[in-house]
Design a protein around this motif. Structure first.
Motif, short mmCIF file in Angstrom:
data_model
loop_
_atom_site.label_atom_id
_atom_site.label_comp_id
_atom_site.label_asym_id
_atom_site.label_seq_id
_atom_site.Cartn_x
_atom_site.Cartn_y
_atom_site.Cartn_z
N ASP A 68 0.82 -1.21 0.00
CA ASP A 68 0.00 0.00 0.00
C ASP A 68 0.86 1.26 0.00
OD1 ASP A 68 -2.26 -1.57 -0.04
OD2 ASP A 68 -3.29 -0.45 1.53
N ALA A 69 2.02 1.21 0.65
CA ALA A 69 2.92 2.37 0.63
C ALA A 69 3.44 2.62 -0.79
CB ALA A 69 4.08 2.15 1.59
N VAL A 115 8.83 1.11 8.28
CA VAL A 115 8.95 0.64 6.88
C VAL A 115 8.16 1.54 5.93
CG1 VAL A 115 8.60 -1.29 5.30
CG2 VAL A 115 9.41 -1.73 7.63
N SER A 116 6.90 1.85 6.26
CA SER A 116 6.12 2.69 5.35
C SER A 116 6.72 4.09 5.26
CB SER A 116 4.65 2.76 5.79
OG SER A 116 4.50 3.55 6.95
N VAL A 117 7.30 4.56 6.36
CA VAL A 117 7.90 5.91 6.39
C VAL A 117 9.11 5.97 5.45
CG1 VAL A 117 9.13 7.57 7.87
CG2 VAL A 117 7.04 6.46 8.69
N ILE A 118 9.96 4.96 5.49
CA ILE A 118 11.15 5.03 4.62
C ILE A 118 10.76 4.78 3.16
CG2 ILE A 118 12.79 4.50 6.46
CD1 ILE A 118 13.15 1.72 5.32
N ILE A 119 9.72 3.98 2.91
CA ILE A 119 9.27 3.78 1.52
C ILE A 119 8.73 5.10 0.96
CG2 ILE A 119 7.52 2.68 0.06
CD1 ILE A 119 7.78 0.18 1.88
N VAL A 161 13.40 6.67 13.73
CA VAL A 161 12.91 7.78 12.90
C VAL A 161 13.75 9.03 13.11
CG1 VAL A 161 10.97 9.40 12.56
CG2 VAL A 161 10.54 6.94 12.65
N LEU A 162 14.09 9.34 14.36
CA LEU A 162 14.88 10.54 14.63
C LEU A 162 16.29 10.42 14.05
CD1 LEU A 162 15.15 13.34 15.89
CD2 LEU A 162 15.83 12.22 18.03
N SER A 163 16.96 9.32 14.34
CA SER A 163 18.34 9.12 13.87
C SER A 163 18.40 9.16 12.34
CB SER A 163 18.86 7.78 14.38
OG SER A 163 20.10 7.45 13.77
N ILE A 168 19.51 11.66 6.88
CA ILE A 168 19.17 12.04 5.49
C ILE A 168 19.11 13.56 5.35
CG2 ILE A 168 18.05 9.84 4.94
CD1 ILE A 168 15.34 11.32 5.11
N ARG A 169 18.80 14.26 6.43
CA ARG A 169 18.84 15.73 6.36
C ARG A 169 20.24 16.20 5.94
NH1 ARG A 169 16.53 20.47 8.34
NH2 ARG A 169 18.06 22.05 8.86
N GLU A 170 21.27 15.59 6.55
CA GLU A 170 22.64 15.95 6.20
C GLU A 170 22.95 15.60 4.75
OE1 GLU A 170 26.65 17.15 6.44
OE2 GLU A 170 24.91 17.67 7.68
#
Length: 265
Positions: A68-69, A115-119, A161-163, A168-170
């Protein structure tokens, strides 16, 4: 500022912090892609937000499943929609000692919270990098800053999620795309009910809970300012500061005392 055809994609958009964030985007003139499992709730909220004169696309998706993601984004692409903003809000927890909790529920929570967040973020980046602009808001939690006895899997997912958001921000710092983590503390939403946490000491004084509106405002401002993260609420800022100066085992003990059932000594 004209936001026409600038879409904000928000998961968990029908209740709690996600709903309040959707309202802020709608008031600011952004079109919305609202994602939730419940089709009827989506339609009701979409009708409400259309009163702001914006377009609202609803997508009933179950983000416990990877398919679904992935399909969420492929359907957007088929319709020629490239969201400018991604809000990864959907998340759940499960309460109890790890030895007693349901492993299938915990695997679902890892799928939803990680998992859905990184997808979705990967697909968002593939889409937006060529355009050189975009904003991502990831719902972390002050739970990301301390181990959480009685709520161990949830705390672990939010630490991830925080780490990962900071990393990825960097990586994206010269891309025109910003990544912001929002760290609320206990907030007056249906989260505790879904997690089976109604007997937890953390809910002994409901007056100490943050309002989802205030958390959403803090997250929205931080996102629009391109900040790396924001801890919502003074009490939560103090709690994180305390965690930062104690050992992990002390932080775990303190959190365990706060979260254990009210009838536990």
């Amino acid at each position: 500022m004209n936001r026409k055809n600038q879409y904000a994609l928000i998961t968990g958009a029908t209740s709690g912090i996600g709903y309040e964030l959707a309202k802020l985007f709608a008031k600011d003139g952004y079109d919305l892609v609202m994602v939730s499992r419940n089709h009827d709730e989506l339609q009701a909220k979409a009708n409400e937000f259309k009163s702001y004169g914006i377009n609202v696309i609803t997508m009933a998706k179950n983000l416990f499943t990877q398919d679904d993601a992935f399909s969420l984004y492929s359907e957007l692409k088929l319709n020629g929609i490239s969201p400018e903003i991604l809000v990864n809000d959907a998340g759940q927890g499960v309460y109890g000692k790890f030895q007693n909790t349901d492993i299938h529920r915990e695997v679902d929570i890892i799928n939803l919270n990680i998992v859905s967040v990184i997808i979705l973020t990967k697909l968002f980046l593939k889409d937006r990098l060529a355009k050189g602009s975009g904003r991502i808001l990831n719902l972390a939690s002050i739970a990301s800053k301390a181990p959480g006895p009685w709520h161990s899997v949830y705390h672990g997912t939010k630490a991830f999620v925080l780490s990962w958001s900071e990393a990825i921000r960097e990586e994206l710092k010269d891309s025109g795309i910003t990544v912001t983590a929002l760290l609320p503390g206990p907030t007056d939403t249906d989260f505790f009910n879904k997690a089976g946490m109604n007997e937890s000491k953390i809910l002994e004084d409901k007056d100490n809970l943050m309002s989802p509106e205030q958390v959403a405002v803090d997250g929205y401002k931080a996102l629009m300012n391109g900040e790396d993260k924001v801890i919502s609420g003074l009490t939560n800022k103090l709690s994180v500061a305390m965690t930062n100066i104690t050992t992990d085992s002390m932080a775990a003990h303190r959190m365990g005392e706060m979260q254990k059932p009210m009838n536990e000594k």
